[in-house]
Design a protein around this motif. Structure first.
Motif, PDB file in Angstrom:
ATOM      1  N   THR A  13       0.808  -1.216   0.000  1.00  0.00           N
ATOM      2  CA  THR A  13       0.000   0.000   0.000  1.00  0.00           C
ATOM      3  C   THR A  13       0.845   1.271   0.000  1.00  0.00           C
ATOM      4  N   PRO A  14       1.884   1.418   0.855  1.00  0.00           N
ATOM      5  CA  PRO A  14       2.648   2.669   0.830  1.00  0.00           C
ATOM      6  C   PRO A  14       3.676   2.726  -0.306  1.00  0.00           C
ATOM      7  N   GLY A  15       3.758   1.686  -1.134  1.00  0.00           N
ATOM      8  CA  GLY A  15       4.770   1.634  -2.169  1.00  0.00           C
ATOM      9  C   GLY A  15       4.228   1.865  -3.563  1.00  0.00           C
ATOM     10  N   LYS A  16       5.151   1.865  -4.516  1.00  0.00           N
ATOM     11  CA  LYS A  16       4.801   2.055  -5.914  1.00  0.00           C
ATOM     12  C   LYS A  16       5.427   0.913  -6.715  1.00  0.00           C
ATOM     13  N   THR A  17       4.619   0.246  -7.527  1.00  0.00           N
ATOM     14  CA  THR A  17       5.123  -0.845  -8.351  1.00  0.00           C
ATOM     15  C   THR A  17       5.941  -0.274  -9.495  1.00  0.00           C
ATOM     16  N   LEU A  18       7.111  -0.858  -9.730  1.00  0.00           N
ATOM     17  CA  LEU A  18       7.960  -0.400 -10.823  1.00  0.00           C
ATOM     18  C   LEU A  18       7.446  -0.949 -12.138  1.00  0.00           C
ATOM     19  N   LYS A  19       7.958  -0.422 -13.244  1.00  0.00           N
ATOM     20  CA  LYS A  19       7.476  -0.804 -14.565  1.00  0.00           C
ATOM     21  C   LYS A  19       8.572  -1.484 -15.377  1.00  0.00           C
ATOM     22  N   ILE A  42       8.750  -3.439  -5.840  1.00  0.00           N
ATOM     23  CA  ILE A  42       7.997  -2.315  -5.297  1.00  0.00           C
ATOM     24  C   ILE A  42       8.990  -1.341  -4.676  1.00  0.00           C
ATOM     25  N   ARG A  43       8.771  -0.057  -4.937  1.00  0.00           N
ATOM     26  CA  ARG A  43       9.635   0.987  -4.398  1.00  0.00           C
ATOM     27  C   ARG A  43       8.906   1.667  -3.245  1.00  0.00           C
ATOM     28  N   PHE A  44       9.578   1.750  -2.110  1.00  0.00           N
ATOM     29  CA  PHE A  44       9.042   2.455  -0.956  1.00  0.00           C
ATOM     30  C   PHE A  44       9.874   3.710  -0.750  1.00  0.00           C
ATOM     31  N   ARG A  45       9.207   4.833  -0.526  1.00  0.00           N
ATOM     32  CA  ARG A  45       9.880   6.113  -0.346  1.00  0.00           C
ATOM     33  C   ARG A  45       9.988   6.422   1.140  1.00  0.00           C
TER      34      ARG A  45
END
Length: 84
Positions: free
Chosen positions: A43-49, A56-59
């Protein structure tokens, strides 16, 4: 409901050791709050492409944690950490 656990790869540990101690504390605190024993860790992350679509990248402030979330065995494996 199953809870996720966090694992660290050797590459993550090498990257982590190179960071300032204040940044290390910040990252560990964030991991404990957002990834350890949670129901939905992505949920707090962004899936890479592209070729990295499984990651998944977490900031965390100016730093990024690259991870793989394995839903079938409820494990989050942290691969790398570094400055943006």
């Amino acid at each position: 409901m199953a809870r996720y656990r966090v694992e660290f790869t050797e590459s993550f540990e090498k990257d982590f050791i190179k960071l300032d101690s204040a940044v290390q504390k910040q990252i560990l605190k964030w991991i404990e709050k957002h990834l350890l024993n949670v129901d939905f860790p992505s949920t707090p992350g962004k899936t890479l492409k592209g070729e990295l679509k499984d990651y998944i990248r977490f900031r965390v402030g100016d730093y990024r944690i690259i991870s793989i979330v394995e839903d079938d065995i409820f494990v989050i494996t942290n691969i790398h950490v570094g400055h943006r």
